[in-house]
Design a protein around this motif. Structure first.
Motif, PDB file in Angstrom:
ATOM      1  N   LYS B  92       0.798  -1.219   0.000  1.00 18.06           N
ATOM      2  CA  LYS B  92       0.000   0.000   0.000  1.00 18.06           C
ATOM      3  C   LYS B  92       0.836   1.276   0.000  1.00 18.06           C
ATOM      4  O   LYS B  92       0.385   2.315  -0.477  1.00 18.06           O
ATOM      5  CB  LYS B  92      -0.909   0.012   1.241  1.00 18.06           C
ATOM      6  CG  LYS B  92      -1.882  -1.145   1.311  1.00 18.06           C
ATOM      7  CD  LYS B  92      -3.018  -0.949   0.328  1.00 18.06           C
ATOM      8  CE  LYS B  92      -3.973  -2.127   0.379  1.00 18.06           C
ATOM      9  NZ  LYS B  92      -5.118  -1.955  -0.509  1.00 18.06           N
ATOM     10  N   GLU B  95       1.498   3.741  -3.068  1.00 16.96           N
ATOM     11  CA  GLU B  95       0.346   4.563  -3.421  1.00 16.96           C
ATOM     12  C   GLU B  95       0.300   5.825  -2.556  1.00 16.96           C
ATOM     13  O   GLU B  95       0.017   6.924  -3.037  1.00 16.96           O
ATOM     14  CB  GLU B  95      -0.907   3.726  -3.162  1.00 16.96           C
ATOM     15  CG  GLU B  95      -2.008   3.912  -4.137  1.00 16.96           C
ATOM     16  CD  GLU B  95      -3.014   2.780  -3.979  1.00 16.96           C
ATOM     17  OE1 GLU B  95      -4.130   3.082  -3.578  1.00 16.96           O
ATOM     18  OE2 GLU B  95      -2.667   1.604  -4.239  1.00 16.96           O
ATOM     19  N   ASP B 401       4.649   0.610  -7.959  1.00 19.73           N
ATOM     20  CA  ASP B 401       3.477   1.463  -8.095  1.00 19.73           C
ATOM     21  C   ASP B 401       2.285   0.665  -8.623  1.00 19.73           C
ATOM     22  O   ASP B 401       2.440  -0.458  -9.069  1.00 19.73           O
ATOM     23  CB  ASP B 401       3.797   2.602  -9.067  1.00 19.73           C
ATOM     24  CG  ASP B 401       4.289   3.827  -8.309  1.00 19.73           C
ATOM     25  OD1 ASP B 401       3.871   3.983  -7.146  1.00 19.73           O
ATOM     26  OD2 ASP B 401       5.075   4.609  -8.868  1.00 19.73           O
ATOM     27  N   TYR B 402       1.121   1.288  -8.597  1.00 26.45           N
ATOM     28  CA  TYR B 402      -0.102   0.738  -9.192  1.00 26.45           C
ATOM     29  C   TYR B 402      -0.541  -0.587  -8.566  1.00 26.45           C
ATOM     30  O   TYR B 402      -1.103  -1.447  -9.246  1.00 26.45           O
ATOM     31  CB  TYR B 402       0.061   0.553 -10.710  1.00 26.45           C
ATOM     32  CG  TYR B 402       0.388   1.833 -11.432  1.00 26.45           C
ATOM     33  CD1 TYR B 402      -0.573   2.831 -11.564  1.00 26.45           C
ATOM     34  CD2 TYR B 402       1.656   2.055 -11.955  1.00 26.45           C
ATOM     35  CE1 TYR B 402      -0.280   4.013 -12.210  1.00 26.45           C
ATOM     36  CE2 TYR B 402       1.958   3.242 -12.608  1.00 26.45           C
ATOM     37  CZ  TYR B 402       0.993   4.222 -12.739  1.00 26.45           C
ATOM     38  OH  TYR B 402       1.282   5.382 -13.378  1.00 26.45           O
ATOM     39  N   ALA B 403      -0.257  -0.763  -7.261  1.00 32.03           N
ATOM     40  CA  ALA B 403      -0.626  -2.025  -6.623  1.00 32.03           C
ATOM     41  C   ALA B 403      -2.131  -2.281  -6.708  1.00 32.03           C
ATOM     42  O   ALA B 403      -2.562  -3.413  -6.921  1.00 32.03           O
ATOM     43  CB  ALA B 403      -0.170  -2.028  -5.173  1.00 32.03           C
ATOM     44  N   GLY B 404      -2.940  -1.227  -6.565  1.00 27.99           N
ATOM     45  CA  GLY B 404      -4.389  -1.394  -6.616  1.00 27.99           C
ATOM     46  C   GLY B 404      -4.848  -1.895  -7.970  1.00 27.99           C
ATOM     47  O   GLY B 404      -5.632  -2.842  -8.079  1.00 27.99           O
ATOM     48  N   GLU B 405      -4.339  -1.254  -9.012  1.00 34.32           N
ATOM     49  CA  GLU B 405      -4.711  -1.642 -10.369  1.00 34.32           C
ATOM     50  C   GLU B 405      -4.239  -3.064 -10.674  1.00 34.32           C
ATOM     51  O   GLU B 405      -4.970  -3.863 -11.266  1.00 34.32           O
ATOM     52  CB  GLU B 405      -4.084  -0.680 -11.385  1.00 34.32           C
ATOM     53  CG  GLU B 405      -4.740   0.690 -11.446  1.00 34.32           C
ATOM     54  CD  GLU B 405      -4.070   1.696 -10.514  1.00 34.32           C
ATOM     55  OE1 GLU B 405      -3.447   1.270  -9.525  1.00 34.32           O
ATOM     56  OE2 GLU B 405      -4.185   2.908 -10.774  1.00 34.32           O
ATOM     57  N   THR B 408      -6.475  -5.566  -9.038  1.00 36.79           N
ATOM     58  CA  THR B 408      -7.762  -5.708  -9.721  1.00 36.79           C
ATOM     59  C   THR B 408      -7.622  -6.640 -10.925  1.00 36.79           C
ATOM     60  O   THR B 408      -8.426  -7.548 -11.123  1.00 36.79           O
ATOM     61  CB  THR B 408      -8.276  -4.327 -10.180  1.00 36.79           C
ATOM     62  OG1 THR B 408      -8.379  -3.485  -9.028  1.00 36.79           O
ATOM     63  CG2 THR B 408      -9.625  -4.439 -10.849  1.00 36.79           C
TER      64      THR B 408
END
Lengths: 312, 439
Positions: B92, B95, B401-405, B408
Motif C-alpha cells: 500500500k 500509493e 506502483d499501481y498495486a491497486g490496479e 484488480t
C-alpha cells in the motif's frame, strides 16, 4: 405565548410567529426546511459538483486539472465498465420481479388471513437488520462446505452449490439475499395500498358474480397501481445501487462476477489512488440511466394517476 | 430560575472547555491504528511503556479489520482525520507516497542518529525510495506449512518428511505425493490409490489459501520463486513477468490441486470463509500460511504443527514481508509522532512484542524472544525462523506502483484460473500485458 400577547393588545402589530402561522405556504416551506437543508448539503451540491469533477483529473488531495471529456472516453473504452453495467442490469432483473411478486403475494395473504400487527412486525424484521449483518449471516449460511443451507441441500439430494463462490450463481445469490431482506417491507407498503381500496367494490363485484381471480385482475391490481409504481420506482433505484451486500460477501468477485456499477465506482477511488474523475464520470452515467428508467416507469404505468374515479 | 440554571450550565461548559484547553497544551494524544486484533494487547503494553517514559504523550490505539483499514485511512487523508501514526504495508505504501501523504523520516533519522542497521537485513531498505524513508520496520513474516498432527498420524505420515520434501511444477514432487497420501475418499482410498474417487472426497490433503491474486504471498509465491522466477525487475520495478512459463506452470499446478487432482477443496469452497476456517474445521491435513497466523492456528481444536516449505528447483524460498510504522503528513503533532515511531522501532518496544510471541519483531534478538516464547509453550516455530535465517531463503515482497490496479487485474485472472474457467496459459499473458501498460 406570542398569540396570547396579540389578543391581549390588538394595537401591537401581529408578531412574527402569528404572521408565519397565517401564511400557509410559508409554513409549509418551514416544515420541509430541515430536510431541504439536508438534501441541498448532502445530495444536490455533491451531485452537481460531481458533474464538474467528472471533467477533471483529481485525487481530492492535490490540484485538480481540467481534462474535458477524457474521463468519459476512458470510461467508455473500459471493458470492465460495460461488464459492470451488464452485471448491474442482471442483478436488477433477478431482484425486482421476484421481490415484487413475492411481496404482492404476502400482502394479499395478510389481507386474507391475518390482521395481526405482530405478523407485520415480524415481516419487516429482516429489513431492520443492518445490511452488513445480513450479508455476514448468509456468507455462513450459504458456505459450500460449512453452511447450513448447503448441508440441507446435500441431504435432500440437490447437491452442493457454490452460491457466492460460483461466478454463475453469485449475482443471483446476492439478489436472493436482498429479496429476503426487502420483500417483507415491500409487502407492508403494498398491504397499506390494499387497505385504501374500498370494500364496497368487492361486494359489488361479488353481487355481479365475479370470482377471486377476476376481482384481483379487475379491481385489486388496477387500484394498486399508484402504490406498485412507487414500490417499483424506489426499489429499482435502490437495486441499481447495490453495494453493501457485495462488499461484504464477494468484494466484486469471483472473477469480477459481482462487480456492479457501484463496486466499479468504489474501485476507481480506493483501488486506483482516488481517481475521482473516473468515479464521478461513472456516477453521472448511472444517474442518467436511473433518470431515464424512472421516467419510463412513471410514464408507462401512469403512476401519478389513480383509477379510483373510474369505479365510482 | 430558568435563566439562572442555563447560566450555570454555561459556566460549567466554559470551565470544562478551559480545562481541556489547558491540558491539551501540556499533554498530546497520538492516534495510532493497526489491523491485527491479535497484536493489540502487546502494542497497548508498548504504548503504556512509552507514556511512562514520556508522561506528556498519550497513545490512543485504534484497531480496524484489514478490509476497512485501508478505506478508513484513505478517507482520513481526504477528510483531514487520518491517524497520526499507522501500521503500513508494502503493498500500500507506494500509493501513499504517490499521493504525498507520508512524512519522509530520513531527515529525522539523521538528526537523531537513529540506527537503521539493527533490523533483519533488507527490512529498513524496503521503506526507502530515492533517499527518502517512509517507515521504521516493526516486524517481518515468512511462510511455512501448517499441518493437523492428528490427521498426519492417522495416515502414518511422519512430519519429518517436510525436512527434505521437494516440488517441481511438472510432477509436484514428494510435496504432491504427501498431499495425495493425506487425501481420502468416502471408500477409504487415499489419493495415491488407482481407485481414488476425486468426486467423493471426505478428507483433503491440502487447502490453498485461495488463488492469491497479484502476490500469492501465502499461496503460490513460495513455489513460483523456487523455480527461479521473479515478480518484476526489482524493487520499484516497472515490468512484471506474469507471462513467464515458469509462473504459468506454477499457477496451473496451484489451481490443479483442486481441479485436476481433487486433493484440495475447490476455489469456490475456499473463497468465502477462507482457508484457515476450513482447516480448523478439522478434515484438511495441511495448508500454507504466514507467521502472523501462528496464534490463530494454535487455537484449533486439534494439535497443529509447522513444517518447512518444499524445496523447488532453485531451493526453498519464502516471501519475506515486513510491516513498518509511518507518520501521516497531516499530523498536528509531528515531533510527538516521531518519538512514538522511534519507540516502536526500538528494542524497548520490540522486546515487549517479542515476549508476547504474537509476531516476529524486526530486531533479531526480539524475534528470538518470540521463538523462545513459543518453544516454552511447546510449539516449534523454527520452520518460519529458519526460513528467514537461511542464505537465499527469502525474497522480498514486490514493491511497485499501481498495486491497486495490478490487484484488480490479477484477482480477476487468478479467480478465473482457480474456478477452472480459463487456463493459466490463456489469461496470464493478457493480464501481464495490461499490467505493463500501466507504467
Amino acid at each position: 405565548m406570542a398569540a396570547i400577547r396579540v389578543t391581549a393588545s390588538p394595537l401591537v402589530k401581529p408578531s412574527l410567529m402569528s404572521r408565519i402561522g397565517n401564511n400557509q405556504a410559508l409554513l409549509g416551506y418551514l416544515f420541509i426546511l430541515p430536510s431541504l437543508i439536508g438534501f441541498i448539503a448532502f445530495f444536490a451540491v455533491p451531485a452537481i459538483r460531481s458533474i464538474f469533477i467528472s471533467f477533471q483529473e483529481w485525487n481530492l488531495l492535490t490540484d485538480a486539472k481540467y481534462v474535458g471529456l477524457e474521463n468519459y472516453q476512458e470510461l467508455f473504452a473500459d471493458d470492465r465498465f460495460w461488464r459492470s453495467l451488464q452485471i448491474t442490469v442482471t442483478y436488477v432483473l433477478w431482484n425486482i420481479p421476484l421481490q415484487t411478486v413475492l411481496a404482492l403475494g404476502i400482502a394479499l395473504l395478510m389481507e386474507r388471513i391475518s390482521n395481526s400487527p405482530l405478523l407485520r412486525g415480524l415481516l419487516i424484521l429482516p429489513w431492520l437488520m443492518p445490511n452488513v449483518i445480513v450479508a455476514m449471516l448468509f456468507v455462513w449460511l450459504l458456505d459450500p462446505t460449512l453452511g447450513l443451507i448447503n448441508i440441507f441441500l446435500q441431504n435432500i439430494g440437490v447437491g452442493q452449490q457454490g452460491f457466492f463462490g460460483d461466478p454463475n450463481q453469485a449475482i443471483a445469490s446476492i439478489a436472493g439475499v436482498n429479496i429476503w431482506r426487502h420483500m417483507g417491507y415491500t409487502a407492508i407498503l403494498i398491504y397499506a395500498g390494499l387497505k385504501t381500496i374500498p370494500k364496497s367494490l368487492y361486494e359489488a363485484a361479488r353481487v355481479d358474480g365475479a370470482n377471486g381471480l377476476v376481482q384481483f385482475l379487475r379491481i385489486t391490481l388496477p387500484l394498486l397501481r399508484p402504490v406498485l409504481v412507487f414500490v417499483m420506482v424506489t426499489s429499482v433505484i435502490g437495486s441499481f445501487q447495490i453495494f453493501d451486500t457485495i462488499a461484504v460477501a464477494t468484494e466484486g468477485g469471483p472473477a469480477g462476477a459481482t462487480r456492479t456499477i457501484i463496486v466499479y465506482i468504489y474501485e476507481q477511488v480506493f483501488e486506483r489512488r482516488i481517481n475521482m474523475g473516473m468515479a464521478t464520470a461513472a456516477s453521472v452515467v448511472l444517474f442518467l440511466i436511473l433518470v431515464s428508467v424512472t421516467i419510463v416507469q412513471i410514464r408507462s404505468f401512469r403512476g401519478n394517476q389513480s383509477d379510483l374515479a373510474d369505479y365510482s | 430560575m430558568k435563566h439562572r440554571s442555563s447560566l450555570f450550565v454555561l459556566l460549567v461548559v466554559a470551565l470544562l472547555l478551559s480545562v481541556s484547553a489547558v491540558s491539551a497544551q501540556d499533554a498530546v494524544t497520538i492516534r495510532y491504528v493497526l489491523w491485527d486484533t491479535n497484536q493489540l494487547p502487546a502494542y497497548q503494553q508498548c504504548a503504556d511503556a512509552f507514556t511512562a517514559a514520556n508522561p506528556d504523550i498519550t497513545v490512543s490505539i485504534e484497531q480496524l479489520g484489514w478490509d476497512d483499514y485501508w478505506t478508513a485511512i484513505t478517507t482520513g487523508f481526504i477528510s483531514g482525520d487520518a491517524p497520526d501514526v499507522f501500521t503500513n504495508h508494502l503493498a500500500k505504501y507506494p500509493e501513499f507516497v504517490a499521493l504525498e501523504q507520508l512524512v519522509d523520516l530520513q531527515p529525522l533519522v539523521e538528526r537523531d542518529g537513529v540506527a537503521t542497521d539493527i533490523y533483519y537485513p533488507g527490512l529498513a531498505e524496503l521503506w526507502s525510495k530515492d533517499g527518502a524513508r517512509y517507515g521504521l520496520p516493526k516486524d517481518w513474516d515468512t511462510i511455512a506449512v501448517v499441518y493437523n498432527s492428528d490427521l498426519l498420524a492417522a495416515a502414518g505420515v511422519d512430519p519429518a518428511v517436510m525436512a527434505d520434501w521437494t516440488w517441481t511444477p511438472e510432477d509436484g514432487g514428494s510435496f504432491l505425493e504427501t498431499i495425495a497420501a493425506l487425501t481420502l475418499d468416502a471408500n477409504g482410498n487415499n489419493g495415491l490409490s488407482p481407485d481414488f474417487d476425486k468426486t467423493n472426497v471426505v478428507q483433503y490433503g491440502f487447502v490453498p489459501d485461495t488463488m492469491g491474486g497479484a502476490y500469492g504471498q501465502t499461496q503460490w509465491s513460495a513455489l513460483a520463486v523456487s523455480t527461479g522466477w521473479t515478480f518484476n525487475n526489482g524493487v520499484w520495478g516497472d515490468e512484471y513477468y506474469y507471462d513467464d512459463p515458469r509462473f504459468i506452470d506454477t499457477v496451473q499446478f496451484w489451481a490443479d490441486l483442486a481441479l485436476e487432482y481433487g486433493y484440495a477443496p475447490s476455489f469456490e469452497e475456499v473463497t468465502s470463509l477462507g482457508s484457515s476456517t476450513l482447516f480448523q474445521a478439522g478434515n484438511i491435513a495441511m495448508t500454507m500460511n504466514g507467521s502472523w497466523m501462528i496464534g490463530t492456528f494454535l487455537s484449533s481444536e486439534f494439535p497443529v504443527g509447522f513444517g518447512r516449505l518444499p524445496a523447488g528447483p532453485e531451493g526453498r524460498k519464502s516471501m519475506f514481508n515486513g510491516l513498518a510504522d509511518s507518520i501521516w503528513v497531516g499530523t498536528p503533532h509531528l515531533e510527538e509522532s516521531w518519538s512514538w515511531v522511534k519507540f516502536l522501532g526500538s528494542a524497548d518496544c520490540q522486546n515487549i512484542i517479542g515476549a508476547s510471541g504474537v509476531v516476529f519483531p524486526a530486531i533479531p534478538e526480539a524475534a528470538g524472544m518470540a521463538q523462545q516464547m513459543r518453544a516454552d509453550a511447546g510449539v516449534d516455530v523454527s520452520a518460519f525462523v529458519d526460513q528467514a535465517n537461511e542464505d537465499g531463503g527469502t525474497f522480498l515482497f514486490p514493491i511497485a506502483d499501481y498495486a491497486g490496479e495490478i490487484s484488480t487485474i490479477m484477482n480477476e485472472a487468478m479467480d478465473a484460473i482457480g474456478l477452472g474457467i480459463s487456463k493459466a496459459a490463456d489469461v496470464l499473458p493478457a493480464a501481464n500485458a495490461e499490467i505493463n501498460d500501466l507504467f
